[in-house]
Design an enzyme around this catalytic site. Structure first.
Site, PDB file in Angstrom:
ATOM      1  N   THR A  78      10.549  20.268   6.578  1.00 24.49           N
ATOM      2  CA  THR A  78      10.967  21.376   7.452  1.00 24.49           C
ATOM      3  C   THR A  78      10.699  22.740   6.823  1.00 24.49           C
ATOM      4  OG1 THR A  78      13.192  21.227   6.503  1.00 24.49           O
ATOM      5  CG2 THR A  78      12.781  19.976   8.535  1.00 24.49           C
ATOM      6  N   MET A 118       8.094  25.764   4.895  1.00 29.03           N
ATOM      7  CA  MET A 118       6.835  26.402   5.330  1.00 29.03           C
ATOM      8  C   MET A 118       5.639  25.558   4.927  1.00 29.03           C
ATOM      9  SD  MET A 118       7.362  30.447   4.616  1.00 29.03           S
ATOM     10  CE  MET A 118       6.063  31.003   5.700  1.00 29.03           C
ATOM     11  N   VAL A 119       5.569  25.106   3.669  1.00 27.13           N
ATOM     12  CA  VAL A 119       4.419  24.307   3.226  1.00 27.13           C
ATOM     13  C   VAL A 119       4.461  22.931   3.877  1.00 27.13           C
ATOM     14  CG1 VAL A 119       3.313  23.209   1.232  1.00 27.13           C
ATOM     15  CG2 VAL A 119       4.141  25.565   1.059  1.00 27.13           C
ATOM     16  N   ARG A 124       3.556  20.417 -13.663  1.00 29.21           N
ATOM     17  CA  ARG A 124       2.216  20.958 -13.896  1.00 29.21           C
ATOM     18  C   ARG A 124       1.834  21.002 -15.380  1.00 29.21           C
ATOM     19  NH1 ARG A 124       3.028  26.059  -9.835  1.00 29.21           N
ATOM     20  NH2 ARG A 124       2.821  24.918  -7.859  1.00 29.21           N
ATOM     21  N   CYS A 151      -0.543  28.351  -6.076  1.00 25.06           N
ATOM     22  CA  CYS A 151      -1.514  28.866  -5.097  1.00 25.06           C
ATOM     23  C   CYS A 151      -2.474  29.878  -5.724  1.00 25.06           C
ATOM     24  CB  CYS A 151      -0.796  29.477  -3.911  1.00 25.06           C
ATOM     25  SG  CYS A 151       0.648  30.420  -4.332  1.00 25.06           S
ATOM     26  N   GLN A 164       0.040  39.327  -3.570  1.00 23.82           N
ATOM     27  CA  GLN A 164       0.495  38.083  -2.968  1.00 23.82           C
ATOM     28  C   GLN A 164       1.332  38.278  -1.728  1.00 23.82           C
ATOM     29  OE1 GLN A 164       0.632  36.016  -7.378  1.00 23.82           O
ATOM     30  NE2 GLN A 164       1.791  35.010  -5.766  1.00 23.82           N
ATOM     31  N   SER A 218       4.707  35.285   2.209  1.00 21.58           N
ATOM     32  CA  SER A 218       4.899  33.878   2.613  1.00 21.58           C
ATOM     33  C   SER A 218       5.001  32.969   1.384  1.00 21.58           C
ATOM     34  CB  SER A 218       3.744  33.413   3.498  1.00 21.58           C
ATOM     35  OG  SER A 218       2.519  33.542   2.802  1.00 21.58           O
ATOM     36  N   GLY A 219       4.516  33.477   0.236  1.00 24.82           N
ATOM     37  CA  GLY A 219       4.626  32.676  -0.991  1.00 24.82           C
ATOM     38  C   GLY A 219       6.061  32.519  -1.453  1.00 24.82           C
ATOM     39  N   HIS A 242      -3.107  35.288  -0.238  1.00 22.73           N
ATOM     40  CA  HIS A 242      -3.097  35.965  -1.539  1.00 22.73           C
ATOM     41  C   HIS A 242      -4.482  36.528  -1.855  1.00 22.73           C
ATOM     42  CE1 HIS A 242       0.829  34.462  -2.024  1.00 22.73           C
ATOM     43  NE2 HIS A 242       0.675  33.544  -2.946  1.00 22.73           N
TER      44      HIS A 242
END
Ligand code: 2RA
Length: 329
Positions: free
Chosen positions: A9, A11-12, A97, A126, A153, A156-157, A234
């Protein structure tokens, strides 16, 4: 294939669901996963509706693959639980990561390192993805010595609250503050939290992730990450010094023949990458190529991408497609 989308649910998560449909990823069963407050919500997907379930339920369903975009703490706790039941996890958070046992993948660069043993795969940040996709082929030809990058950027990030803050400010409406400062008509040199060394976590992701993905710790990287009031993608100003001299036309030839990269470089016709044009697209757009006349072997470039697509959801699903197409899952 049974596919879980963890953070369905968000954004990504929503972009991942759209892309899974848009790219016709072979899904027999979709398992949308979100926090308890969203459990039971209906998610429409390929003409069917699926109820949102919680993490424990999703693990018990033993999906073949789980696409995560639910924050680092959720990933640290739950990715191993999915992996323990045989699920391959591709995670968008920063949790895994820099773990030396986990791979950090941009498919066009290093998907060929993936094996059946990789049960938790990290999706890079991103702003890293768009930069390394353009720089990897140049590094191969000319060996990068140093990168100086400044990013611009999109809000939305940061997530939906920041987008809402920007919308409210533009409408002159008071609302929740995702940032300690006004976003509209501003440029905020603060993405993520500050570290001891005075850099933000976002800036250090560019340093550390670039070295890991290009598999070269000798590459010097310094970054400044800035939040600007766009909602489309971005942008990055990149100054890259090579070990050797280069031919600018060769650079343009390499970039225009690099998978996933589109060269947009004709300033005399006002043609260069812009966030508003990258929005909703999966490519990384490169332009404003020119020699740095202040020092030898150095190139300036401008790199733009949709941070929710190639910067997150598209890259994640391209990894899943690679795993499927190469019978790794
Ligand atoms: C940002 N890259 O733009 C980070 C997280 N998505 O805020």
């Amino acid at each position: 294939m049974k596919v879980a989308v963890v953070g369905a649910t968000g954004m990504v998560g929503e972009v991942m669901l759209n892309l899974l449909e848009e790219r016709n990823f072979p899904i027999e069963t979709l398992i949308p996963v979100a926090s308890e407050k969203s459990v039971g919500k209906e998610i429409s997907f390929k003409g069917k509706t699926y109820p949102v379930v919680n993490l424990a339920t999703a693990v018990a369903l033993k999906p073949d693959i789980a696409l995560f975009s639910a924050g680092g703490s959720t990933s640290l706790e739950w990715a191993p639980k999915f992996a323990a039941v045989g699920t391959t996890v591709i995670d968008n958070s920063s949790a895994w990561r820099m773990d030396h046992t986990k791979k950090l993948i941009v498919p066009e660069i290093n998907a060929n390192t993936l094996t059946k043993d990789d049960k938790i795969i990290a999706n890079p940040n991103c702003s890293t993805i768009q930069m390394v996709l353009a720089l990897a082929p140049l590094h191969k030809k000319y060996t990068i010595k140093r990168i100086v990058v400044s990013t611009y950027q999109s809000v939305s990030g940061t997530g939906v609250k920041a987008v809402e803050q920007l919308d409210n400010e533009m409408a002159g409406v008071k609302g929740d503050m995702a940032y300690p400062h006004q976003i509209h008509r501003n440029a905020i040199p603060h993405c993520d939290v500050f570290e001891e060394n005075g850099y933000t976590k976002e800036e250090m992701k560019l340093v550390r992730e670039t070295q890991k993905i290009l598999d070269d710790k000798t590459i010097a990287v310094t970054a400044t990450a800035v939040r600007i009031p766009t909602s489309g993608g971005h942008s990055e100003s990149v100054n890259v010094e090579f070990e050797t001299d280069f031919d600018l036309n060769d650079i343009k030839h390499i970039l225009s023949h690099t998978e996933g990269v589109v060269l947009q470089d004709n300033p005399s016709a006002n043609t260069y990458p812009m966030a508003v044009n990258a929005h909703g697209k999966d490519d990384v757009f490169v332009g404003r190529l020119r020699r740095d006349e202040s020092q030898p072997n150095t190139l300036n470039m401008w790199i733009v991408a949709d941070n929710l697509r190639k910067g997150a959801a598209t890259n994640t699903i391209q990894i899943a497609e690679f795993l499927k197409n190469n019978n790794i899952i």
